[in-house]
Design an enzyme around this catalytic site. Structure first.
Site, PDB file in Angstrom:
ATOM      1  N   ASP A  98       0.826  -1.208   0.000  1.00 45.98           N
ATOM      2  CA  ASP A  98       0.000   0.000   0.000  1.00 45.98           C
ATOM      3  C   ASP A  98       0.860   1.258   0.000  1.00 45.98           C
ATOM      4  OD1 ASP A  98       0.888   0.171   2.656  1.00 45.98           O
ATOM      5  OD2 ASP A  98      -0.841  -0.938   3.397  1.00 45.98           O
ATOM      6  N   SER A  99       0.387   2.317   0.628  1.00 43.76           N
ATOM      7  CA  SER A  99       1.108   3.597   0.557  1.00 43.76           C
ATOM      8  C   SER A  99       2.514   3.524   1.127  1.00 43.76           C
ATOM      9  CB  SER A  99       0.319   4.685   1.298  1.00 43.76           C
ATOM     10  OG  SER A  99       0.026   4.268   2.617  1.00 43.76           O
ATOM     11  N   ILE A 100       2.710   2.683   2.129  1.00 42.94           N
ATOM     12  CA  ILE A 100       4.054   2.632   2.740  1.00 42.94           C
ATOM     13  C   ILE A 100       5.056   2.078   1.729  1.00 42.94           C
ATOM     14  CG2 ILE A 100       5.388   1.788   4.703  1.00 42.94           C
ATOM     15  CD1 ILE A 100       2.765   1.533   6.257  1.00 42.94           C
TER      16      ILE A 100
ATOM     17  N   GLN B  30       5.447   4.897  -1.193  1.00 38.35           N
ATOM     18  CA  GLN B  30       6.309   6.020  -0.800  1.00 38.35           C
ATOM     19  C   GLN B  30       7.756   5.605  -0.533  1.00 38.35           C
ATOM     20  OE1 GLN B  30       4.135   7.699   2.526  1.00 38.35           O
ATOM     21  NE2 GLN B  30       2.347   8.165   1.267  1.00 38.35           N
TER      22      GLN B  30
ATOM     23  N   HIS C 102       2.127   6.207   8.872  1.00 39.48           N
ATOM     24  CA  HIS C 102       3.217   6.119   7.887  1.00 39.48           C
ATOM     25  C   HIS C 102       4.572   6.347   8.552  1.00 39.48           C
ATOM     26  CE1 HIS C 102      -0.364   7.053   5.425  1.00 39.48           C
ATOM     27  NE2 HIS C 102       0.205   6.207   4.577  1.00 39.48           N
TER      28      HIS C 102
END
Lengths: 240, 240
Positions: free
Chosen positions: B11-13, B16, B190
């Protein structure tokens, strides 16, 4: 798995591109979910040695497609004959000819690839002397000079113009900023995080001018906000 | 061009991961000149939505080989039903089943791939409330709790053990350090740069335990110090 691939080919400044604050990582972040960034950087290499890599790195019948590539050599070729890094020195005419061979092989292996030439960065000669002292290998005269590296930088630009390739004149660009010597170079040659940021910005600018604008390239899959929690398949155009 | 490829799916982790100080960039640096790191991270995605990506990301007859992959979901699946991120919530049984499907498809598409499961990080509930306030969208109750995310983390571990896959218990690992809430998480969820460093270290540890030790993997080409300036072809085993 397929999306556009950007290939960064060069010397240590390319090899170190994924270090903290590095330009390769920044490029991967700029093109997040849009392109992959592959680093092929070889610390200490000049263009003469780089030629030995071409057939393996860029085989003529490669199944891998590359959308854009940077070629970023010269910092080692421009080491001065007769000084401590003499073994890396490559005469200017040969430097030009080697660069041409690299460009040619990339064009053959990756039809339609956007090739961007990058000049070596400027040299902070005091920074080189300090660095040598810090390594307990003091030298009296720097093994590279800014003036001589400038000649190699100019040659990159001549070649880019002749071959109608976009280029980044990093040598001039960095010197536009007062205090570039310490602000952009950590040892008189390799970029600081701020120097990496200049490089990143220039690559993004040139890629964008060549129609590789990150904000105009599609995300590989829908942004999560476009997904209907009750009917997620719709966002993926899947009929169930 | 070919060298081992590491794929980071999540996912976003994961998305990024190439940001400044990010774990994907750090991994690329650790395996510099030895492996490529490909990020396939999708901010906001849960495992239910991730399933829609599998056929395109990991086609069964892919010509691309992947040496190692991380699967790193759960932070969104563990959003609480009945709170503000409800649309991302996935029940625990389905979470497990979805993860199994992802593992299965990777195994089919990339025979012999090393798959590492990563649990979601812990949740700093105060950090989530603060973050919502900072976005001018204050909430009374956090949309995720550390306890509930811990249940999803445990499920990742159960599955990893059952499938005999290595795993990283990031949820527990981060909580071993006093002050983990602000030290490792920038918005309660995050990772900060220090949190990214924990993640990077854990991935390197698990990869190394599975015989992917960076210091034992060969450089793709000779180090420049091994090149004889007068006869460079020797270093490349080329007879001229």
């Amino acid at each position: 798995m397929s999306r556009p691939r950007f290939l960064l080919f060069g010397d240590s400044i390319t090899e170190q591109g994924f270090r903290n604050g590095g330009w390769a990582a920044a490029l991967a972040e700029t093109y997040s979910r849009k392109a992959d960034v592959l680093v092929r950087g070889y610390g200490g290499y000049n263009t003469r040695w780089a030629l030995f890599l071409l057939d393996e790195l860029f085989p003529p019948n490669s199944s891998m497609q590359i959308t854009a590539a940077t070629i970023f050599f010269g910092a080692n070729d421009a080491a001065l004959s007769g000084r401590t890094s003499e073994r890396q020195y490559v005469p200017i005419e040969e430097f030009r000819s080697n660069l041409e061979k690299i460009v040619h092989q990339m064009k053959v292996s990756f039809p339609g690839v956007l090739i961007v030439l990058i000049t070596p960065p400027p040299i902070d000669e005091d920074g080189r002397l300090e660095f040598a002292r810090s390594q307990n290998k003091p030298i009296e005269l720097p093994e590279r000079t800014n003036e001589n590296t400038g000649i190699y930088a100019k040659e990159v630009i001549y070649l880019a113009k002749e071959l109608h390739l976009p280029y980044i004149d990093l040598w001039s660009k960095m010197q536009e900023t007062e205090g570039w010597q310490k602000k952009f170079l950590r040892d008189g040659l390799h970029p600081t995080q701020e120097g990496n940021a200049v490089l990143h910005e220039e690559v993004v600018r040139v890629f964008s001018e060549a129609n590789l604008r990150a904000d105009e390239m599609p995300l590989d899959f829908p942004h999560h906000s476009k997904i209907d929690g009750n009917a997620p398949e719709k966002a993926f155009h899947i009929v169930i």
